[in-house]
Write a protein that holds these residues in place. Sequence first.
Motif, PDB file in Angstrom:
ATOM      1  N   PHE A 170      37.961 -14.017   1.974  1.00 49.76           N
ATOM      2  CA  PHE A 170      39.351 -13.771   1.108  1.00 49.76           C
ATOM      3  C   PHE A 170      40.098 -13.569   1.962  1.00 49.76           C
ATOM      4  CE2 PHE A 170      42.895 -12.687  -1.440  1.00 49.76           C
ATOM      5  CZ  PHE A 170      42.980 -14.067  -2.331  1.00 49.76           C
ATOM      6  N   ALA A 171      40.635 -12.611   2.231  1.00 51.32           N
ATOM      7  CA  ALA A 171      41.889 -12.449   3.608  1.00 51.32           C
ATOM      8  C   ALA A 171      42.320 -13.225   4.584  1.00 51.32           C
ATOM      9  CB  ALA A 171      42.178 -11.041   4.084  1.00 51.32           C
ATOM     10  N   ALA A 172      40.958 -13.777   5.205  1.00 50.00           N
ATOM     11  CA  ALA A 172      40.610 -14.422   5.947  1.00 50.00           C
ATOM     12  C   ALA A 172      40.354 -15.414   6.292  1.00 50.00           C
ATOM     13  CB  ALA A 172      38.853 -14.498   7.018  1.00 50.00           C
ATOM     14  N   LYS A 173      39.440 -16.178   5.231  1.00 49.71           N
ATOM     15  CA  LYS A 173      40.133 -18.093   4.872  1.00 49.71           C
ATOM     16  C   LYS A 173      41.097 -18.420   3.335  1.00 49.71           C
ATOM     17  CE  LYS A 173      36.931 -18.250   7.671  1.00 49.71           C
ATOM     18  NZ  LYS A 173      35.946 -19.003   8.218  1.00 49.71           N
ATOM     19  N   SER A 174      41.638 -17.074   3.408  1.00 47.47           N
ATOM     20  CA  SER A 174      42.642 -18.116   2.067  1.00 47.47           C
ATOM     21  C   SER A 174      44.470 -17.837   1.843  1.00 47.47           C
ATOM     22  CB  SER A 174      41.983 -17.256   0.612  1.00 47.47           C
ATOM     23  OG  SER A 174      40.947 -17.862   0.165  1.00 47.47           O
ATOM     24  N   GLY A 175      44.406 -17.394   3.942  1.00 48.49           N
ATOM     25  CA  GLY A 175      46.162 -17.530   3.979  1.00 48.49           C
ATOM     26  C   GLY A 175      47.045 -18.982   3.486  1.00 48.49           C
ATOM     27  N   ASP A 176      47.948 -18.443   2.124  1.00 46.50           N
ATOM     28  CA  ASP A 176      48.922 -19.185   2.334  1.00 46.50           C
ATOM     29  C   ASP A 176      49.670 -21.017   2.790  1.00 46.50           C
ATOM     30  OD1 ASP A 176      48.999 -18.055  -0.271  1.00 46.50           O
ATOM     31  OD2 ASP A 176      51.421 -16.931   0.392  1.00 46.50           O
ATOM     32  N   LYS A 177      49.034 -21.698   3.086  1.00 50.17           N
ATOM     33  CA  LYS A 177      49.531 -22.751   4.051  1.00 50.17           C
ATOM     34  C   LYS A 177      49.012 -22.598   5.213  1.00 50.17           C
ATOM     35  CE  LYS A 177      53.955 -23.286   1.591  1.00 50.17           C
ATOM     36  NZ  LYS A 177      54.844 -23.305   1.358  1.00 50.17           N
ATOM     37  N   THR A 178      47.635 -22.670   4.939  1.00 52.20           N
ATOM     38  CA  THR A 178      46.458 -22.726   5.904  1.00 52.20           C
ATOM     39  C   THR A 178      46.018 -23.310   6.769  1.00 52.20           C
ATOM     40  OG1 THR A 178      45.290 -20.968   5.552  1.00 52.20           O
ATOM     41  CG2 THR A 178      47.566 -20.018   7.039  1.00 52.20           C
ATOM     42  N   THR A 179      44.547 -23.917   5.230  1.00 53.97           N
ATOM     43  CA  THR A 179      44.392 -25.685   5.647  1.00 53.97           C
ATOM     44  C   THR A 179      43.694 -26.268   5.978  1.00 53.97           C
ATOM     45  OG1 THR A 179      42.609 -22.805   5.313  1.00 53.97           O
ATOM     46  CG2 THR A 179      41.939 -25.097   5.117  1.00 53.97           C
ATOM     47  N   GLY A 180      44.378 -27.228   7.224  1.00 58.44           N
ATOM     48  CA  GLY A 180      44.246 -28.623   7.019  1.00 58.44           C
ATOM     49  C   GLY A 180      43.635 -29.601   6.061  1.00 58.44           C
ATOM     50  N   LEU A 181      43.592 -30.244   5.096  1.00 61.08           N
ATOM     51  CA  LEU A 181      42.708 -31.040   4.375  1.00 61.08           C
ATOM     52  C   LEU A 181      43.340 -32.459   4.240  1.00 61.08           C
ATOM     53  CD1 LEU A 181      39.902 -30.772   3.313  1.00 61.08           C
ATOM     54  CD2 LEU A 181      41.238 -30.441   1.138  1.00 61.08           C
ATOM     55  N   GLY A 182      42.203 -33.274   4.315  1.00 61.39           N
ATOM     56  CA  GLY A 182      42.787 -34.822   4.822  1.00 61.39           C
ATOM     57  C   GLY A 182      42.625 -35.624   5.792  1.00 61.39           C
ATOM     58  N   PRO A 183      42.886 -37.007   6.538  1.00 61.45           N
ATOM     59  CA  PRO A 183      44.666 -37.057   5.739  1.00 61.45           C
ATOM     60  C   PRO A 183      43.943 -37.944   4.379  1.00 61.45           C
ATOM     61  CG  PRO A 183      43.610 -39.173   7.741  1.00 61.45           C
ATOM     62  CD  PRO A 183      42.933 -37.428   7.312  1.00 61.45           C
ATOM     63  N   TRP A 184      43.141 -39.046   3.758  1.00 65.62           N
ATOM     64  CA  TRP A 184      42.271 -39.149   2.836  1.00 65.62           C
ATOM     65  C   TRP A 184      40.717 -38.384   2.671  1.00 65.62           C
ATOM     66  CZ3 TRP A 184      45.549 -42.416   6.487  1.00 65.62           C
ATOM     67  CH2 TRP A 184      45.322 -42.553   7.448  1.00 65.62           C
ATOM     68  N   ILE A 185      40.229 -39.516   1.921  1.00 67.65           N
ATOM     69  CA  ILE A 185      38.873 -39.364   1.395  1.00 67.65           C
ATOM     70  C   ILE A 185      38.118 -40.910   1.736  1.00 67.65           C
ATOM     71  CG2 ILE A 185      36.871 -39.036  -0.246  1.00 67.65           C
ATOM     72  CD1 ILE A 185      39.140 -38.043  -2.222  1.00 67.65           C
ATOM     73  N   VAL A 186      37.299 -40.807   3.155  1.00 63.21           N
ATOM     74  CA  VAL A 186      36.387 -41.981   2.883  1.00 63.21           C
ATOM     75  C   VAL A 186      35.223 -42.159   2.396  1.00 63.21           C
ATOM     76  CG1 VAL A 186      35.472 -43.458   4.706  1.00 63.21           C
ATOM     77  CG2 VAL A 186      37.542 -42.242   5.201  1.00 63.21           C
ATOM     78  N   THR A 187      35.347 -43.253   1.352  1.00 63.95           N
ATOM     79  CA  THR A 187      34.025 -43.695   1.015  1.00 63.95           C
ATOM     80  C   THR A 187      32.697 -43.689   1.106  1.00 63.95           C
ATOM     81  OG1 THR A 187      34.335 -45.659   0.445  1.00 63.95           O
ATOM     82  CG2 THR A 187      35.235 -43.973  -1.140  1.00 63.95           C
ATOM     83  N   ARG A 188      31.631 -42.680   0.884  1.00 61.20           N
ATOM     84  CA  ARG A 188      30.329 -42.550   0.806  1.00 61.20           C
ATOM     85  C   ARG A 188      29.688 -43.721   1.754  1.00 61.20           C
ATOM     86  NH1 ARG A 188      24.866 -42.776  -0.886  1.00 61.20           N
ATOM     87  NH2 ARG A 188      25.972 -42.033  -3.443  1.00 61.20           N
ATOM     88  N   ASP A 189      30.061 -45.236   0.856  1.00 56.99           N
ATOM     89  CA  ASP A 189      29.362 -46.040   1.393  1.00 56.99           C
ATOM     90  C   ASP A 189      29.618 -46.658   2.618  1.00 56.99           C
ATOM     91  OD1 ASP A 189      31.933 -46.962   0.779  1.00 56.99           O
ATOM     92  OD2 ASP A 189      31.380 -48.227  -0.764  1.00 56.99           O
ATOM     93  N   GLU A 190      30.713 -45.792   3.706  1.00 61.15           N
ATOM     94  CA  GLU A 190      31.363 -46.368   5.103  1.00 61.15           C
ATOM     95  C   GLU A 190      30.352 -45.619   5.689  1.00 61.15           C
ATOM     96  OE1 GLU A 190      33.172 -48.625   5.765  1.00 61.15           O
ATOM     97  OE2 GLU A 190      34.483 -48.643   3.666  1.00 61.15           O
ATOM     98  N   PHE A 191      29.419 -44.757   5.328  1.00 58.97           N
ATOM     99  CA  PHE A 191      28.653 -43.594   5.780  1.00 58.97           C
ATOM    100  C   PHE A 191      26.894 -43.954   5.667  1.00 58.97           C
ATOM    101  CE2 PHE A 191      32.522 -41.670   5.437  1.00 58.97           C
ATOM    102  CZ  PHE A 191      32.815 -41.927   7.358  1.00 58.97           C
ATOM    103  N   SER A 192      25.827 -43.362   6.454  1.00 61.45           N
ATOM    104  CA  SER A 192      24.678 -43.752   5.715  1.00 61.45           C
ATOM    105  C   SER A 192      24.831 -42.982   4.631  1.00 61.45           C
ATOM    106  CB  SER A 192      23.828 -41.878   6.544  1.00 61.45           C
ATOM    107  OG  SER A 192      22.579 -42.072   6.529  1.00 61.45           O
ATOM    108  N   LEU A 193      23.331 -43.140   3.704  1.00 62.54           N
ATOM    109  CA  LEU A 193      23.988 -43.227   2.363  1.00 62.54           C
ATOM    110  C   LEU A 193      22.801 -42.004   1.868  1.00 62.54           C
ATOM    111  CD1 LEU A 193      23.775 -46.278   0.662  1.00 62.54           C
ATOM    112  CD2 LEU A 193      25.573 -44.865   1.187  1.00 62.54           C
TER     113      LEU A 193
END
Length: 281
Positions: A170-193
């Motif tokens: 919890f302390a190691a991984k949940s620091g405020d404003k630390t974890t980048g996520l994005g920039p968008w979702i690329v839908t699964r049909d663009e990859f191996s199904l």
Amino acid sequence: MKIARCTDGGAPFWALVNTERGELRPIEGGVPDWGPAVTRGEGESALRFTGAVLPLGSVKLLPPIEKTNRVVVAGANYAKHLATDFGIKSHSQPIAFLKAYGALIGANDELRYPPLTQELDHEVELVVVIGDVVDHQNPIACVLGYTVGNDVSSRDLQRSGPPGVGMDLFAAKSGDKTTGLGPWIVTRDEFSLEGKLSLSLLLRVNGELRQEGNTSEMTWDVAELVKFVDERSSFEMGDVMFTGSPAGTAQGSGKFLKLGDVVEAEIPSIGILRNIVTASK
């Protein structure tokens, strides 16, 4: 398709992104409204658009997840990472835990240096976005798409758990404003199904390549991780799941992040997170 969560200064909204034209079209509703149909492969026809087309540069990209959804981290999933960076062998089953929503930042946001750590580490990861109810006979069918994550960790805090209790994730991984996520979702049909993905994972600090791996190196693939987690605590539409990081973290090299560092986490077929490490605030 690329689907982003963003804001133009008002309430957050979802939008279909066209990177070639540099524009986006706002979508009506959230993942529970259109996620199942998109996950089934209905594409753009599953979306209802609202409002005018906007220049991509006119919005702020937010982490592609609602505040009501869960952030699951399935770690210890790359054998070389465990052996090289931690000096341990792979486990007999996946490891999963929750990350606080407040840890998330968008693709271009500042990365806050937590005040309690002196060993801030980087971990580029493929992140799964859930779009439908999980079918344990075909777990991959629930995956809406994929995005990029940087599971930034305070390693000294991770080791600070009391003897006999274990790591303080919890302390190691949940620091405020630390974890980048994005920039968008690329839908699964663009990859191996089938979920047998072979995607490059790259992480650079101030232009220096620190991590270079491939999702084909996963000990447990996406379908196996989805099933493992859902059997213990059911996924909901819009939840996200980090899937582990390859070797090359600061835990192994000793090159921990510093104030002013420019951290770029990239999966070339999805996008780039570019976050600058800033003072705690």
